[in-house]
Design a protein around this motif. Structure first.
Motif, PDB file in Angstrom:
ATOM      1  N   LEU A 247      13.159  -4.069  46.159  1.00  0.00           N
ATOM      2  CA  LEU A 247      14.495  -3.476  46.162  1.00  0.00           C
ATOM      3  C   LEU A 247      14.424  -1.961  45.963  1.00  0.00           C
ATOM      4  O   LEU A 247      15.199  -1.216  46.582  1.00  0.00           O
ATOM      5  CB  LEU A 247      15.348  -4.115  45.064  1.00  0.00           C
ATOM      6  CG  LEU A 247      15.663  -5.610  45.241  1.00  0.00           C
ATOM      7  CD1 LEU A 247      16.451  -6.131  44.046  1.00  0.00           C
ATOM      8  CD2 LEU A 247      16.432  -5.850  46.529  1.00  0.00           C
ATOM      9  N   LEU A 248      13.515  -1.505  45.120  1.00  0.00           N
ATOM     10  CA  LEU A 248      13.364  -0.062  44.907  1.00  0.00           C
ATOM     11  C   LEU A 248      12.861   0.635  46.170  1.00  0.00           C
ATOM     12  O   LEU A 248      13.286   1.750  46.484  1.00  0.00           O
ATOM     13  CB  LEU A 248      12.404   0.194  43.748  1.00  0.00           C
ATOM     14  CG  LEU A 248      12.938  -0.087  42.343  1.00  0.00           C
ATOM     15  CD1 LEU A 248      11.856   0.167  41.313  1.00  0.00           C
ATOM     16  CD2 LEU A 248      14.152   0.763  42.054  1.00  0.00           C
ATOM     17  N   VAL A 249      11.965  -0.028  46.891  1.00  0.00           N
ATOM     18  CA  VAL A 249      11.487   0.535  48.152  1.00  0.00           C
ATOM     19  C   VAL A 249      12.648   0.684  49.134  1.00  0.00           C
ATOM     20  O   VAL A 249      12.797   1.710  49.807  1.00  0.00           O
ATOM     21  CB  VAL A 249      10.368  -0.345  48.752  1.00  0.00           C
ATOM     22  CG1 VAL A 249      10.043   0.087  50.184  1.00  0.00           C
ATOM     23  CG2 VAL A 249       9.115  -0.259  47.901  1.00  0.00           C
ATOM     24  N   GLY A 250      13.490  -0.356  49.209  1.00  0.00           N
ATOM     25  CA  GLY A 250      14.650  -0.286  50.096  1.00  0.00           C
ATOM     26  C   GLY A 250      15.614   0.814  49.702  1.00  0.00           C
ATOM     27  O   GLY A 250      16.121   1.556  50.560  1.00  0.00           O
ATOM     28  N   LEU A 251      15.870   0.959  48.396  1.00  0.00           N
ATOM     29  CA  LEU A 251      16.774   2.012  47.931  1.00  0.00           C
ATOM     30  C   LEU A 251      16.198   3.398  48.223  1.00  0.00           C
ATOM     31  O   LEU A 251      16.932   4.316  48.631  1.00  0.00           O
ATOM     32  CB  LEU A 251      17.024   1.844  46.431  1.00  0.00           C
ATOM     33  CG  LEU A 251      18.022   2.816  45.795  1.00  0.00           C
ATOM     34  CD1 LEU A 251      19.402   2.617  46.398  1.00  0.00           C
ATOM     35  CD2 LEU A 251      18.075   2.603  44.281  1.00  0.00           C
TER      36      LEU A 251
END
Length: 274
Positions: A247-251
């Motif tokens: 999720l952090l990569v996507g954000l």
């Protein structure tokens, strides 16, 4: 013959450079791709490739109160830091770009020094200050500390945009009767709008991904998402880490996409003006 051999050598060199560049990119991206794939594993083991695909660990994140609170605190702090960094950094960048006064270089160095000073040194200094003010372990302390770290990013990006912008347009607006604030709001800011988007995106990421300041200043009462991830990595082996990392990569990709859109708009605007 000599020119033909030279051209063949140049082409071989370009091909070798492309192959080497692709290998470096694969080497850098492969660990991220591994984490993303493992996050869809249904077991508690970090299997690659997963024997059973599932969204189990994403559901675990939603059910965990600790992860939810850490995420929302990080999101709130990062959003507030973005607003404060823009409110403080944009006028500072404008003043440094447009003004010529004694000590301007020194002032600029002081304002951007948090980008140069190691974060651990900044964290120690802020801890000594915030301990006297009673801000240790409180979200306002994190907000102020992250703003100190993010504001130089805004000053550098926006200041460079103001230096490239045509100051004559603002002077023309002032000559037509517009006040300084009106000319700044209606003329100067729209001319650097793409830089504002980029600066806001990087300010958000600077705050959202910061862990050192959170470790020193957060305490048990203000646990951000990076701090929660650090604690999970240090004290336990939780497969939910792969899901939150994805999720952090996507954000991060979304924020970088916004910054890239700002750069593209700035490039197109520059071509139109030329």
């Amino acid at each position: 013959m000599f020119s033909v051999g030279r051209n063949i050598g140049i082409e071989c060199g370009r091909l070798g450079l492309w192959v080497f560049s692709c290998l470096v990119i694969i080497f850098l991206i492969a660990p991220i791709l591994v984490v993303i794939v493992v996050s869809f594993n249904d077991t508690t083991l970090f299997e690659l490739p997963p024997t059973r695909w599932s969204m189990r660990w994403y559901g675990t994140l939603l059910d965990s109160r600790e992860w939810r609170e850490a995420f929302w605190l990080s999101l709130w702090v990062a959003a507030a830091v973005t607003v404060l960094a823009l409110m403080l950094g944009v006028p500072a960048g404008y003043a440094l770009a447009r003004s010529q006064f004694s000590g301007r270089r020194l002032l600029e160095f002081v304002l951007v020094s948090p980008m140069i000073v190691p974060v651990i040194v900044l964290a120690l200094a802020l801890y000594a200050l915030f301990a006297r003010l009673g801000l240790i372990g409180r979200p306002p302390g994190l907000l102020l500390a992250h703003t100190v770290l993010a504001m130089p990013v805004v000053i550098v990006i926006v200041g460079a945009a103001f230096r490239r912008a045509d100051a004559g347009i603002e002077l023309a607006a002032r000559a037509c009767g517009a006040s300084f604030l009106r000319a700044f709001w209606s003329v100067s800011l729209p001319s650097v709008r793409p830089a504002l988007i980029s600066a806001g995106a990087f300010a958000f990421l600077t705050s959202f991904d910061e862990v050192v300041l959170a470790l020193f200043l957060g305490g048990p009462g203000a646990t951000t998402l990076p701090k929660r991830i650090w604690e999970a990595v240090k004290f336990e082996l939780d497969p939910s880490l792969t899901a939150i990392s994805t999720l952090l990569v996507g954000l991060t990709l979304i924020a970088l996409l916004l910054a890239e859109l700002g750069r593209v708009k700035a490039s197109r605007q520059s071509h139109k003006e030329n």
